[in-house]
Design a protein around this motif. Structure first.
Motif, mmCIF file in Angstrom:
data_model
loop_
_atom_site.group_PDB
_atom_site.id
_atom_site.type_symbol
_atom_site.label_atom_id
_atom_site.label_comp_id
_atom_site.label_asym_id
_atom_site.label_seq_id
_atom_site.Cartn_x
_atom_site.Cartn_y
_atom_site.Cartn_z
ATOM 1 N N THR A 1 0.824 -1.205 0.000
ATOM 2 C CA THR A 1 0.000 0.000 0.000
ATOM 3 C C THR A 1 0.860 1.257 0.000
ATOM 4 O OG1 THR A 1 -1.727 1.240 1.157
ATOM 5 C CG2 THR A 1 -0.193 -0.023 2.537
ATOM 6 N N ASP A 2 0.413 2.235 -0.782
ATOM 7 C CA ASP A 2 0.980 3.580 -0.719
ATOM 8 C C ASP A 2 -0.118 4.578 -0.364
ATOM 9 O OD1 ASP A 2 -0.531 3.668 -3.006
ATOM 10 O OD2 ASP A 2 1.131 4.112 -4.371
ATOM 11 N N PHE A 3 -1.272 4.042 0.079
ATOM 12 C CA PHE A 3 -2.426 4.815 0.548
ATOM 13 C C PHE A 3 -3.162 5.543 -0.584
ATOM 14 C CE2 PHE A 3 0.860 4.751 3.866
ATOM 15 C CZ PHE A 3 0.216 3.947 4.798
ATOM 16 N N SER A 4 -2.889 5.180 -1.823
ATOM 17 C CA SER A 4 -3.607 5.733 -2.967
ATOM 18 C C SER A 4 -4.940 5.011 -3.131
ATOM 19 C CB SER A 4 -2.777 5.562 -4.238
ATOM 20 O OG SER A 4 -2.643 4.174 -4.545
ATOM 21 N N PRO A 5 -5.856 5.529 -3.970
ATOM 22 C CA PRO A 5 -7.119 4.814 -4.219
ATOM 23 C C PRO A 5 -6.904 3.394 -4.753
ATOM 24 C CG PRO A 5 -7.291 7.072 -4.976
ATOM 25 C CD PRO A 5 -5.850 6.868 -4.598
ATOM 26 N N GLY A 6 -5.906 3.228 -5.623
ATOM 27 C CA GLY A 6 -5.613 1.896 -6.143
ATOM 28 C C GLY A 6 -5.145 0.949 -5.061
ATOM 29 N N ALA A 7 -4.313 1.442 -4.160
ATOM 30 C CA ALA A 7 -3.837 0.617 -3.054
ATOM 31 C C ALA A 7 -4.968 0.291 -2.089
ATOM 32 C CB ALA A 7 -2.706 1.332 -2.320
ATOM 33 N N ALA A 8 -5.879 1.235 -1.889
ATOM 34 C CA ALA A 8 -7.024 0.987 -1.008
ATOM 35 C C ALA A 8 -7.882 -0.153 -1.550
ATOM 36 C CB ALA A 8 -7.862 2.256 -0.857
ATOM 37 N N ALA A 9 -8.059 -0.196 -2.875
ATOM 38 C CA ALA A 9 -8.815 -1.290 -3.490
ATOM 39 C C ALA A 9 -8.085 -2.620 -3.298
ATOM 40 C CB ALA A 9 -9.024 -1.007 -4.969
ATOM 41 N N ALA A 10 -6.756 -2.594 -3.392
ATOM 42 C CA ALA A 10 -5.972 -3.809 -3.185
ATOM 43 C C ALA A 10 -6.099 -4.307 -1.749
ATOM 44 C CB ALA A 10 -4.508 -3.543 -3.532
ATOM 45 N N GLN B 1 5.496 9.880 9.739
ATOM 46 C CA GLN B 1 4.088 10.056 9.399
ATOM 47 C C GLN B 1 3.517 8.804 8.735
ATOM 48 O OE1 GLN B 1 3.028 13.843 7.448
ATOM 49 N NE2 GLN B 1 5.097 14.577 7.928
ATOM 50 N N ILE B 2 4.291 8.242 7.834
ATOM 51 C CA ILE B 2 3.816 7.053 7.106
ATOM 52 C C ILE B 2 3.712 5.854 8.042
ATOM 53 C CG2 ILE B 2 4.410 5.384 5.308
ATOM 54 C CD1 ILE B 2 5.576 7.759 3.726
ATOM 55 N N LYS B 3 4.679 5.692 8.940
ATOM 56 C CA LYS B 3 4.614 4.587 9.905
ATOM 57 C C LYS B 3 3.359 4.694 10.760
ATOM 58 C CE LYS B 3 9.594 3.769 10.376
ATOM 59 N NZ LYS B 3 10.767 3.891 11.283
ATOM 60 N N ARG B 4 3.046 5.905 11.186
ATOM 61 C CA ARG B 4 1.841 6.110 11.988
ATOM 62 C C ARG B 4 0.596 5.754 11.190
ATOM 63 N NH1 ARG B 4 3.171 12.110 14.542
ATOM 64 N NH2 ARG B 4 4.765 11.429 16.063
ATOM 65 N N ARG B 5 0.565 6.200 9.949
ATOM 66 C CA ARG B 5 -0.601 5.926 9.106
ATOM 67 C C ARG B 5 -0.743 4.426 8.846
ATOM 68 N NH1 ARG B 5 -1.850 8.994 3.345
ATOM 69 N NH2 ARG B 5 -4.002 8.236 3.108
ATOM 70 N N LEU B 6 0.372 3.759 8.617
ATOM 71 C CA LEU B 6 0.350 2.317 8.372
ATOM 72 C C LEU B 6 -0.125 1.562 9.611
ATOM 73 C CD1 LEU B 6 1.127 0.217 6.166
ATOM 74 C CD2 LEU B 6 3.371 0.065 7.266
ATOM 75 N N ASN B 7 0.380 1.950 10.763
ATOM 76 C CA ASN B 7 -0.029 1.295 12.010
ATOM 77 C C ASN B 7 -1.499 1.555 12.323
ATOM 78 O OD1 ASN B 7 2.466 0.091 12.616
ATOM 79 N ND2 ASN B 7 3.232 1.962 13.573
ATOM 80 N N ASP B 8 -1.967 2.765 12.028
ATOM 81 C CA ASP B 8 -3.375 3.086 12.255
ATOM 82 C C ASP B 8 -4.272 2.231 11.355
ATOM 83 O OD1 ASP B 8 -2.694 4.960 14.132
ATOM 84 O OD2 ASP B 8 -2.973 6.702 12.815
ATOM 85 N N LEU B 9 -3.868 2.080 10.088
ATOM 86 C CA LEU B 9 -4.645 1.260 9.162
ATOM 87 C C LEU B 9 -4.659 -0.194 9.616
ATOM 88 C CD1 LEU B 9 -6.205 0.835 6.535
ATOM 89 C CD2 LEU B 9 -4.004 0.695 5.328
ATOM 90 N N CYS B 10 -3.518 -0.675 10.053
ATOM 91 C CA CYS B 10 -3.390 -2.044 10.545
ATOM 92 C C CYS B 10 -4.334 -2.281 11.722
ATOM 93 C CB CYS B 10 -1.941 -2.296 10.948
ATOM 94 S SG CYS B 10 -1.621 -3.938 11.604
ATOM 95 N N ALA B 11 -4.319 -1.383 12.697
ATOM 96 C CA ALA B 11 -5.172 -1.517 13.882
ATOM 97 C C ALA B 11 -6.641 -1.443 13.513
ATOM 98 C CB ALA B 11 -4.813 -0.434 14.894
ATOM 99 N N SER B 12 -6.986 -0.548 12.595
ATOM 100 C CA SER B 12 -8.375 -0.398 12.173
ATOM 101 C C SER B 12 -8.893 -1.666 11.492
ATOM 102 C CB SER B 12 -8.510 0.795 11.231
ATOM 103 O OG SER B 12 -9.817 0.907 10.718
ATOM 104 N N LEU B 13 -8.096 -2.240 10.606
ATOM 105 C CA LEU B 13 -8.504 -3.454 9.897
ATOM 106 C C LEU B 13 -8.647 -4.628 10.859
ATOM 107 C CD1 LEU B 13 -6.356 -3.255 6.638
ATOM 108 C CD2 LEU B 13 -8.828 -2.955 6.835
ATOM 109 N N ALA B 14 -7.719 -4.733 11.805
ATOM 110 C CA ALA B 14 -7.798 -5.823 12.778
ATOM 111 C C ALA B 14 -9.075 -5.728 13.599
ATOM 112 C CB ALA B 14 -6.579 -5.793 13.684
ATOM 113 N N THR B 15 -9.444 -4.507 13.987
ATOM 114 C CA THR B 15 -10.656 -4.307 14.782
ATOM 115 C C THR B 15 -11.906 -4.609 13.960
ATOM 116 O OG1 THR B 15 -9.579 -2.604 16.131
ATOM 117 C CG2 THR B 15 -11.989 -2.619 16.093
ATOM 118 N N GLN B 16 -11.927 -4.147 12.715
ATOM 119 C CA GLN B 16 -13.109 -4.308 11.865
ATOM 120 C C GLN B 16 -13.325 -5.753 11.429
ATOM 121 O OE1 GLN B 16 -12.790 -1.620 8.524
ATOM 122 N NE2 GLN B 16 -12.315 0.120 9.846
ATOM 123 N N THR B 17 -12.247 -6.488 11.176
ATOM 124 C CA THR B 17 -12.365 -7.809 10.544
ATOM 125 C C THR B 17 -12.113 -8.980 11.474
ATOM 126 O OG1 THR B 17 -10.021 -7.872 9.896
ATOM 127 C CG2 THR B 17 -11.561 -6.776 8.387
ATOM 128 N N GLY B 18 -11.412 -8.739 12.581
ATOM 129 C CA GLY B 18 -11.026 -9.836 13.453
ATOM 130 C C GLY B 18 -9.839 -10.622 12.946
#
Length: 276
Positions: free
Chosen positions: A11-20, A67-84
């Motif tokens: 991921t590079d946080f672009s729309p294409g990466a979000a779809a991936a 900044q990117i590390k924070r964003r990556l970790n935030d996305l990781c935590a969010s996905l783990a919470t949402q999906t299990g």
């Protein structure tokens, strides 16, 4: 098929990466796999941008890698919470393709998921995706369509070689709930006897592939050049994903991506699974 335990999505946080990422989550949920989010930070590209932006403003903000590390970790935590799911974040430094392949090779990866381009509306592949599909170490799912639903229809190009049979088998294992179509393109003007034999042989393979599947695979023989036949059939079904076999690495040397695969990747509106 070998169980799917480990899926990597770049991921590079672009729309294409979000779809991936969205597609990788779906596959990981299907298999109960660990999902690893990977971002490769190109420090050389950042240094070149420093000459464009105001260094005084930049000095007031956290460094870009932080900044990117924070964003990556935030996305990781969010996905783990949402999906299990078990979701892990990995931040690396270097050219994206080299960093991604190094990580994939070190983590026994069953599937790499990447966006075709940063922007979903543009056909073809971006530079990083183009380099990654040339010689894959593992199956690579190139995502160009955002969707909240798992694949419903998958179209695999099968010429009855061991490589394309393996690709169809891997696709059946990765996407077990989808309807799978196996397409063999003979080219225009094939004799009726050749067409009939090809359909018989392909149907035999489809039957063996379907033995323990949720849906029986459908065998189809197409009378056109392979790339055009596959593109048109994918549009007509419509298919969510097109599957292509790829020779990958051969004795440590890179094998050129076949002409048919290149044309499909450049012109299809569907996701593409490349299987080495």
């Amino acid at each position: 098929m070998t169980p799917i335990h480990n899926i990597v999505v770049a991921t590079d946080f672009s729309p294409g990466a979000a779809a991936a990422v969205e597609r990788a989550v779906q596959v990981a949920q299907t298999h109960g796999a660990v999902l690893r989010l990977l971002h490769a930070f190109d420090a050389s590209a950042w240094h070149s941008l420093q000459g464009v932006f105001d260094p005084r403003r930049l000095s007031l903000e956290p460094p870009p890698d932080v900044q990117i590390k924070r964003r990556l970790n935030d996305l990781c935590a969010s996905l783990a919470t949402q999906t299990g799911l078990q979701v892990e974040a990995h931040f690396s430094v270097g050219k994206a393709d080299a960093a991604i392949w190094a990580y994939v090779a070190a983590h026994n990866t069953a599937l790499l998921v990447i966006g075709a381009r940063a922007e979903l509306s543009i056909l073809g592949l971006g530079s990083t995706a183009s380099r990654l599909v040339r010689a894959p170490y593992c199956p690579v799912l190139v995502v160009r369509c955002a969707s909240e639903r798992p694949y419903g229809t998958v179209l695999a190009s099968v010429d009855l070689s061991a490589q394309t049979k393996r690709a169809a088998t891997v696709a059946m294992g990765l996407f077990p709930a989808a309807e799978h179509h196996l397409a063999l393109a003979l080219g225009p003007g094939a004799q009726a006897s050749v067409h009939a034999q090809a359909l018989h042989d392909l149907d035999q393979f489809a039957r063996s592939l379907s033995a323990n599947a949720q849906h029986s695979a459908v065998a189809e023989v197409l009378d056109d050049v392979p790339a055009r036949a596959l593109l048109e059939r994918a549009a007509a079904l419509p298919a969510d994903c097109v599957v292509i076999g790829h020779h990958g690495h051969d004795g440590g040397t890179e094998v050129q991506l076949g002409n048919m695969a290149q044309q499909v990747l450049q012109h299809t509106l569907r996701d593409v699974l490349l299987v080495p």
